[in-house]
Design an enzyme around this catalytic site. Sequence first.
Site, short mmCIF file in Angstrom:
data_model
loop_
_atom_site.label_atom_id
_atom_site.label_comp_id
_atom_site.label_asym_id
_atom_site.label_seq_id
_atom_site.Cartn_x
_atom_site.Cartn_y
_atom_site.Cartn_z
N ALA A 209 0.74 -1.23 0.02
CA ALA A 209 -0.17 0.16 -0.14
C ALA A 209 0.72 1.19 0.12
O ALA A 209 0.29 2.47 -0.24
CB ALA A 209 -0.88 -0.08 1.11
N GLY A 210 2.19 1.16 0.46
CA GLY A 210 2.93 2.10 0.65
C GLY A 210 3.46 2.52 1.98
O GLY A 210 3.84 3.75 1.97
N THR B 211 6.19 1.65 3.51
CA THR B 211 7.59 1.94 3.83
C THR B 211 7.93 3.32 3.19
O THR B 211 8.56 4.17 3.73
CB THR B 211 8.44 0.73 3.02
OG1 THR B 211 7.85 -0.50 3.70
CG2 THR B 211 9.81 1.04 3.47
N LEU B 212 7.17 3.55 1.89
CA LEU B 212 7.59 4.87 1.27
C LEU B 212 7.09 6.07 2.11
O LEU B 212 7.86 6.80 2.29
CB LEU B 212 7.11 4.68 -0.06
CG LEU B 212 7.34 5.84 -0.91
CD1 LEU B 212 8.89 5.59 -1.39
CD2 LEU B 212 6.53 6.05 -2.41
N LYS C 5 11.09 -1.71 12.16
CA LYS C 5 10.36 -2.62 11.35
C LYS C 5 10.36 -3.77 12.18
O LYS C 5 11.49 -4.56 12.13
CB LYS C 5 10.71 -2.82 10.00
CG LYS C 5 10.05 -4.02 9.21
CD LYS C 5 9.02 -3.56 8.24
CE LYS C 5 8.32 -4.87 7.63
NZ LYS C 5 7.19 -4.28 6.99
N ALA D 292 3.40 -4.83 9.09
CA ALA D 292 3.85 -5.66 8.06
C ALA D 292 2.28 -6.15 7.50
O ALA D 292 1.48 -6.37 8.04
CB ALA D 292 4.38 -7.02 8.65
N GLY D 293 2.25 -5.95 6.01
CA GLY D 293 0.83 -6.09 5.38
C GLY D 293 -0.03 -5.39 5.99
O GLY D 293 0.27 -4.08 6.17
N PRO E 34 1.50 11.45 -5.04
CA PRO E 34 1.13 10.95 -6.43
C PRO E 34 1.99 9.88 -7.05
O PRO E 34 3.04 9.20 -6.26
CB PRO E 34 1.78 12.40 -7.25
CG PRO E 34 3.03 13.10 -6.37
CD PRO E 34 2.42 12.47 -4.79
N1 LIG Z 1 3.31 6.84 -4.84
C1 LIG Z 1 4.02 5.82 -5.53
N2 LIG Z 1 4.48 5.77 -6.57
C2 LIG Z 1 5.31 4.84 -7.27
N3 LIG Z 1 5.54 3.79 -6.54
C3 LIG Z 1 5.09 3.43 -5.42
C4 LIG Z 1 4.30 4.50 -4.73
N4 LIG Z 1 3.91 4.00 -3.42
C5 LIG Z 1 4.51 2.99 -3.41
N5 LIG Z 1 5.21 2.51 -4.51
C6 LIG Z 1 6.06 1.36 -4.85
O1 LIG Z 1 5.21 0.27 -4.53
C7 LIG Z 1 6.10 -0.98 -3.73
C8 LIG Z 1 5.47 -1.15 -2.27
O2 LIG Z 1 5.47 0.18 -1.67
P1 LIG Z 1 5.99 -0.22 -0.05
O3 LIG Z 1 5.94 1.24 0.32
O4 LIG Z 1 6.98 -1.12 -0.07
O5 LIG Z 1 4.53 -0.74 0.36
P2 LIG Z 1 4.27 -1.49 1.97
O6 LIG Z 1 5.43 -1.06 2.71
O7 LIG Z 1 3.06 -1.13 2.20
O8 LIG Z 1 4.27 -2.91 1.45
C9 LIG Z 1 7.59 -0.14 -3.69
O9 LIG Z 1 8.20 -0.69 -4.63
C10 LIG Z 1 7.15 1.23 -3.79
O10 LIG Z 1 8.47 2.02 -4.13
MG LIG Z 2 6.70 -2.16 3.74
#
Ligand SMILES: Nc1ncnc2c1ncn2[C@@H]1O[C@H](COP(=O)(O)OP(=O)(O)O)[C@@H](O)[C@H]1O
Ligand SMILES: [Mg+2]
Length: 238
Positions: free
Chosen positions: A13-14, A16-17, A37, A118-119, A213
């Site tokens: 879902a994003g 980590t990002l 984490k 996680a998840g 975005p």
């Molecule tokens: N807004 C975004 N634009 C492009 N790629 C994204 C975006 N958000 C997440 N991603 C990509 O999607 C993947 C999963 O994101 P992540 O943050 O690891 O999710 P989670 O931690 O919830 O499993 C990663 O490769 C991340 O870089």
């Molecule tokens: Mg993650």
Amino acid sequence: MARYFVTGTDTDAGKTLVSAALLHKAHQQGLSTFGLKPVAAGCEQRSGEWQNDDARLLRHYSSLQHAYHVHNPVALQAAIAPHIAAAQEQRSLSVSQLLNACQPSLEINADLHLTEGAGGWLVPLNDGSQGDIETLADFAIRLDIPVILVVGLKLGAINHALLTAQMLLAHGRQVAGWVANAIQPDMQVQAENVQFLRRWFSQNNIPCLGEVPHCAGIDAFDSQQLDAVAAALTLPEG
Ligand SMILES: Nc1ncnc2c1ncn2[C@@H]1O[C@H](COP(=O)(O)OP(=O)(O)O)[C@@H](O)[C@H]1O
Ligand SMILES: [Mg+2]
């Protein structure tokens, strides 16, 4: 000092990002940061130990940087459900054991201290064969810190977002904010979906921390690339 547990509508879902971007933004504002984490499933050998990319990224954006295991006490090899990954390694997970393992990490006093789940919210820690089933939600409830919910925008995300938010509220969690994250490059009627979510969350007094975005091919370890995500976010209050 502010502490939050970061959950998401799903894996990818994003979380980590968004966590990395919040740590980055806070540090740019002169705040000290620490990312944790507790359990990571999906590791590779680096520097003689099993390391996970989420934890490495959180560590990268921690101004209070410690040894890898302080940022990720439980590192499981296979990128599968944590309780199954643990079983494959003849390990068992529980809330009390995870709290113990995270104790030194939780004692770190950063201005912004983020713990990434996680998840999604109800990911199991074990299968209940030794007693009651425990989930990562039970762990987050024991931490008793406000939660940030990252919504990965895709078809079906409204339902996932409402289910997760309702569960957070049912579990008595304070929800410090939610983030609309454009994980897909061209989601149909994204704006209409976000509009609905904005209204629902605001009716439940949960602030929106930003609409991120889609950033195609982003390398989040590159702080200049992460700036685009950080710029879309506001730090939670309190
Ligand atoms: N807004 C975004 N634009 C492009 N790629 C994204 C975006 N958000 C997440 N991603 C990509 O999607 C993947 C999963 O994101 P992540 O943050 O690891 O999710 P989670 O931690 O919830 O499993 C990663 O490769 C991340 O870089
Ligand atoms: Mg993650």
